[in-house]
Write an enzyme that holds these catalytic residues in place. Structure first.
Site, PDB file in Angstrom:
ATOM      1  N   GLN A 102       4.853  11.412  -2.557  1.00  0.00           N
ATOM      2  CA  GLN A 102       5.526  10.232  -2.012  1.00  0.00           C
ATOM      3  C   GLN A 102       6.954  10.128  -2.533  1.00  0.00           C
ATOM      4  O   GLN A 102       7.883   9.844  -1.770  1.00  0.00           O
ATOM      5  CB  GLN A 102       4.737   8.965  -2.381  1.00  0.00           C
ATOM      6  CG  GLN A 102       5.330   7.712  -1.792  1.00  0.00           C
ATOM      7  CD  GLN A 102       5.226   7.661  -0.274  1.00  0.00           C
ATOM      8  OE1 GLN A 102       4.138   7.801   0.274  1.00  0.00           O
ATOM      9  NE2 GLN A 102       6.341   7.489   0.413  1.00  0.00           N
TER      10      GLN A 102
ATOM     11  N   CYS B  33       5.979   2.695   0.023  1.00  0.00           N
ATOM     12  CA  CYS B  33       5.196   3.890   0.365  1.00  0.00           C
ATOM     13  C   CYS B  33       4.169   3.605   1.453  1.00  0.00           C
ATOM     14  O   CYS B  33       3.705   4.514   2.113  1.00  0.00           O
ATOM     15  CB  CYS B  33       4.546   4.471  -0.880  1.00  0.00           C
ATOM     16  SG  CYS B  33       3.315   3.398  -1.640  1.00  0.00           S
TER      17      CYS B  33
HETATM   18  N1  NVA Z   1      -0.100   2.496  -5.638  1.00  0.00           N
HETATM   19  C1  NVA Z   1      -0.857   2.629  -4.428  1.00  0.00           C
HETATM   20  C2  NVA Z   1      -0.238   3.650  -3.525  1.00  0.00           C
HETATM   21  C3  NVA Z   1      -0.952   3.854  -2.211  1.00  0.00           C
HETATM   22  C4  NVA Z   1      -0.340   4.945  -1.397  1.00  0.00           C
HETATM   23  C5  NVA Z   1      -2.285   3.027  -4.764  1.00  0.00           C
HETATM   24  O1  NVA Z   1      -2.465   3.853  -5.681  1.00  0.00           O
HETATM   25  O2  NVA Z   1      -3.221   2.499  -4.166  1.00  0.00           O
HETATM   26  N1   CP Z   2       1.702   6.297   1.018  1.00  0.00           N
HETATM   27  C1   CP Z   2       0.524   6.903   1.075  1.00  0.00           C
HETATM   28  O1   CP Z   2       0.210   7.786   0.299  1.00  0.00           O
HETATM   29  O2   CP Z   2      -0.289   6.467   2.093  1.00  0.00           O
HETATM   30  P1   CP Z   2      -1.828   6.811   2.315  1.00  0.00           P
HETATM   31  O3   CP Z   2      -2.597   6.110   1.232  1.00  0.00           O
HETATM   32  O4   CP Z   2      -2.125   6.259   3.681  1.00  0.00           O
HETATM   33  O5   CP Z   2      -2.025   8.292   2.251  1.00  0.00           O
END
Ligand code: NVA
Ligand code: CP
Length: 307
Positions: free
Chosen positions: A135, A261
């Site tokens: 990301q 993200c």
């Molecule tokens: N910080 C979030 C990012 C998701 C893409 C998670 O780890 O759930």
């Molecule tokens: N930003 C990201 O990693 O999205 P997903 O959780 O949808 O893969």
């Protein structure tokens, strides 16, 4: 012979390697936009292991490997022996005898490291509790695409000290920018995870507006990451002031970008008007996951290609 490389955390690569990836991403993105086929990974197989949910990571890796001429196998813990406690080391030894490349999304960083240690093929971290390097690669590329060099700039991180913020910190050191971080006091970056070399690139704040002041990029993420759902209600209270809204963007640089993200929770970490506003590049950011990861897969399998 080239030594095998993994991409488990951002600092696994040097600035020179990132510069190569950025150059390649531009080339591959342009080919994609112009419908020019480019299939250097014909017959190569990517295994994708998901122990957490995903939309972007799944689609971008799967579409990306197909576009490069390869194929993908999607695995999750429910339908594989991982969910029945087969050790990650054994899983790595088996899967890596059958495929050319592995992407894993899981909980502890130690799991991707154990997988990589027992793998015959390159391993990519598709998100762990600790890091989300793919990301940040997309985010840095997106910044450079819109604003040019990121060295010397200021990135403001508003919200949780999570996998995203720690990866931004690694990127700040490698690319030479400053990371301003504003978190609630009880959710601050852990001192033991801040390397001595990172300190020169990090400034911490209690107030989101102070962190965003003059920043060239303002970015945030969900208050509750995957795996921490039991804390959701407590976090909603602790993070209530940590929303990126128009008043936060107002104090940033006049050309500041907004990134997230995704998935986003409108009205929590970001207001609807900022997410959908003129400074937001979140959809380009999401698309760039595809392009940077194609460059990454090409690099891990073929080395520095210039074609
Ligand atoms: N910080 C979030 C990012 C998701 C893409 C998670 O780890 O759930
Ligand atoms: N930003 C990201 O990693 O999205 P997903 O959780 O949808 O893969």
């Amino acid at each position: 012979m080239r030594t095998m490389k993994h991409f488990l955390k951002f600092s696994d690569f040097t600035l020179d390697e990132f510069q190569h990836l950025i150059t390649r991403t531009k080339v591959l993105k342009q080919r994609f936009k112009q419908y020019i086929p480019y299939q250097p990974l014909t017959d190569r197989m990517l295994a994708m292991v998901f122990e957490k949910s995903s939309t972007r990571t799944r689609v971008s890796f799967e579409a990306g490997i197909y576009q490069l001429g390869g194929q993908a196998i999607h695995l999750d813990s429910q339908s594989t022996q991982l969910g029945r406690a087969e050790p990650i080391e054994d899983t790595a030894r088996v899967i890596s005898r059958m495929v050319d490349l592995v992407m894993i999304r899981t909980y502890e960083q130690t799991k991707v490291e154990a997988f990589a240690q027992h793998s015959r093929v390159p391993v990519i971290n598709g998100l762990t509790n600790e890091y989300h390097p793919c990301q940040i690669l997309a985010d840095v590329f997106t910044f450079i695409e819109h604003r040019g060099d990121i060295a010397g700039k200021t990135v403001a991180w508003i919200g949780d000290a999570n996998n995203m913020s720690y990866t931004w910190l690694e990127a700040a050191r490698i690319f030479g920018f400053t990371l301003n971080v504003a978190t609630p006091a009880d959710y601050a970056l852990a001192p033991e995870r801040i390397a001595a070399a990172d300190k020169a690139h990090l400034r911490t704040f209690a107030d989101p507006h102070e962190a965003a002041r003059g920043a060239h990029l303002v970015t945030t993420d969900v208050w509750t990451s995957m795996g921490y759902e039991a804390e959701t209600e407590k976090r909603k209270k602790a993070f209530a002031r940590f929303i990126v809204d128009a008043s936060v963007m107002e104090v940033a640089d006049k050309d500041a970008l907004f990134m997230h993200c995704l998935p986003a929770h409108r009205g929590e970490e970001v207001s609807e008007d900022v997410l959908e506003g003129w400074q937001s590049v979140v959809w380009e950011e999401a698309e760039n996951r595809l392009h940077v990861q194609k460059a990454l897969m090409e690099y891990l399998l073929l080395g520095k290609v210039h074609a």
